[in-house]
Design an enzyme around this catalytic site. Structure first.
Site: not given
Length: 622
Positions: A67, A170
């Site tokens: 790009h 977690c």
């Protein structure tokens, strides 16, 4: 924004061929020029090449998204090309590129190319979507595939009130948290169920559930190995389970909510822990809640102290003094935070103060023995903080139960005055008495590490190393990691060697998988090969969980190989006396290690042995 609004069939080349990266860029620029978006073809090509020189836009899984933003572009546009034979585009994973999107954006202050890049990148994360594009037979089919995928994505996002909510977390908040979220979202999509998953990871809370979400949902799944605040879910069906079930059984969890099998959460009146959280998992969850809050402080404290010695050996230096003092101040908070959040996990916020107090008593060494001999102070370390946290938490539950029937007129002062004061008194006195014995136990453990023969250090390193791979983030893994952290905190003899062995062993499973999928490509499916780069990064960063999907597919062969590789690395690292006083960081902190080159040898040995065993024993899907 619709991606296809910026595309035309004239700017899409199906079944193309390119001899190299520059040839591919030439063809893509020509496609963009054919679409009428470019006023100066050569200037635009130079802008694309200049962007490539900064860093390659060749991603993983055969995708490239070059790009550029330049005044040579008259209006934003996208060109695309499929290359069945692939081209060497210098991609991140070193694999041939088979699908290229070129994005052109005018240099007029409009950030449309960033919007398109974000939207397109999200879609390209879907392996099936990419394969459909690569197999498209015509430009019209290519455009249709994009339209359908984008419409489906927006329909999912447009759901005003998700049927099912979830929270994943977690202890370290790195891998299991997001793997569980991904598994739940993917399975919900397959089931045609709308879901919103909040992740409570190391970078904070993402995709937070709103009060409106909660009011309209059928129920919530809590897939977590640490304490989650549940007050906001009062009155909502709630199912709580370990985070591993979110990864392994997402369909079962979602179905429990849909079938109205989850109990309604009623605050303190109902236990949140369901059948999957009985026995050992309840104290484990409390322990991990404390550990997850204390670990970031311990990491930074260790880093500051190591950095002080790295910059200068002159302990009188101003720079040394500043860094060392900052590190020592942080060390002061580790045990109180560990103890405080264990207590808070057990008895909620009123237990935080008593828990912090017990943690500081453990750190300071205050005890009945100290009253008789105030000169000698020896800490009870992690052992004292852990015991103190559970002591404060359960004593607070006793206090709350004793005063449960106090007249209503005292309800306002119970949580802010009565409970904390009585909890602090009970916990403080009990911990002061108990700390005498905890200090003795801790001292015996530390003294045992003095003058250990090398063979004993190697056995410890190998044993803890193997434990790091047995359950990948489960209780055995966490026990080994917590043990090493406790030694580092107390700066016990050989603690740096044991910590390095544990860290290296935890890096092996994903590195072994990456080694096998990279070197022996023919043994793996295209989807499995696509995880190579991710597993390299996760492995080098000391995140073991990248190997979990492979273990789930073939546990009988992959898991023993990972355990053996970790055992070898742990043993070699200890034998070479590699050491580090940081509890995290992986290969990125190797410059702070002792014997770094030998540490690399230990890593390579475990990786290669484990990788070879996995390669020649796993069950291929071909």
């Amino acid at each position: 924004m619709n991606i296809t609004d910026l595309m035309s069939k004239e700017a899409i080349k199906i079944h193309g061929h390119a001899s190299n990266k520059m040839d591919a860029i030439d063809q893509m620029v020509s496609l963009m020029y054919r679409q009428g978006n470019v006023s100066d073809k050569e200037a635009y090509k130079e802008a694309v090449i200049e962007r490539e020189n900064l860093s390659t836009t060749g991603m993983v899984d055969g995708i490239a998204i070059p790009h550029a933003r330049t005044t040579a572009i008259t209006k934003a546009g996208i060109a695309a090309m499929t290359l069945p034979e692939g081209v060497d585009y210098h991609s991140m994973d070193g694999q041939p590129t088979t699908l290229i999107f070129l994005i052109a954006a005018p240099d007029n202050g409009d950030n449309v190319h960033l919007q398109v890049l974000s939207e397109l990148s999200t879609l390209l994360m879907d392996h099936d979507f990419c394969e459909d594009l690569k197999n498209a037979g015509t430009p019209e089919e290519f455009l249709s595939i994009i339209d359908l995928a984008q419409s489906a994505k927006h329909e999912t996002e447009a759901v005003e009130h998700p049927e099912v909510l979830a929270v994943t977390a977690c202890p370290t908040g790195i891998a299991h948290t997001y793997m569980a979220a991904e598994a739940l979202e993917k399975k919900a999509k397959e089931m045609g169920v709308s879901i919103k998953v909040e992740t409570q990871g190391s970078v904070g809370v993402k995709n937070e559930l709103t009060q409106e979400d909660i009011e309209h949902a059928k129920g919530v799944i809590i897939a977590a190995d640490k304490n989650i605040s549940l007050n906001r879910f009062n009155g909502l069906p709630l199912y709580s389970c370990p985070v591993a079930r979110g990864i392994d059984e997402p369909e079962t969890l979602i179905q429990i909510i849909l079938d109205e099998q989850a109990p309604v959460y009623k605050g303190e009146e109902v236990k949140v822990e369901n059948n999957q959280e009985k026995g050992w998992h309840i104290p484990y969850k409390h322990l991990m809640n404390g550990f997850s809050h204390a670990l970031p402080i311990l990491v930074v404290a260790g880093f500051m102290s190591v950095l002080a010695f790295s910059f200068t050996r002159d302990t009188q230096s101003q720079y040394f003094q500043i860094l060392n003092v900052l590190g020592n101040i942080l060390y002061l908070f580790v045990l109180p935070v560990l103890s405080g959040y264990i207590a808070m996990s057990i008895a909620d916020r009123p237990a935080l103060g008593p828990g912090l107090l017990c943690g500081y008593i453990a750190y300071s060494g205050f005890s009945l023995s100290w009253l008789n001999d105030p000169v000698t102070l020896r800490t009870s370390g992690f052992l004292g903080a852990i015991v103190g946290g559970f002591l404060a938490g359960y004593l607070m539950l006793v206090v709350e139960r004793l005063f449960k029937n106090v007249p209503d007129m005292f309800d306002g002062i119970k949580p802010v005055l009565l409970y904390p004061v009585l909890g602090v008194l009970a916990s403080g006195i009990a911990m002061t008495v108990l700390n005498t014995y905890l200090i003795k136990c801790h001292t015996i453990i530390i003294d045992c590490l003095y003058d250990l023969p090398l063979i004993s250090v190697v056995i410890i390193g190998a044993s803890l190393g193997a434990m790091m791979s047995i359950d990948m983030g489960g209780p055995i893994n966490k026990f080994a990691y917590l043990f090493a952290n406790a030694l580092v905190f107390t700066k016990a003899p050989n603690s740096d060697v044991i910590m390095a062995a544990v860290m290296g062993a935890g890096m092996i499973p994903p590195l072994a998988i990456a080694f096998s999928t990279l070197v022996f490509k023919e043994k793996w499916t295209e989807e499995e090969r696509g995880t190579t780069f991710k597993n390299i990064i996760m492995g080098l960063s000391f995140v073991s969980e990248g190997a979990i999907p492979f273990i789930k597919k073939d546990q009988k062969h992959v898991l023993p190989a990972c355990i053996l590789g970790s055992f070898i690395t742990g043993a070699l690292s200890a034998y070479y006396k590699c050491g580090v006083m940081l509890p995290h960081g992986g290969i990125w902190v190797i410059y702070l290690m002792t014997n770094p080159f030998k540490y690399v040898i230990a890593l390579l040995a475990g990786t290669i042995v484990s990788g070879l065993i996995i390669t020649f024993t796993h069950k291929s899907e071909y």
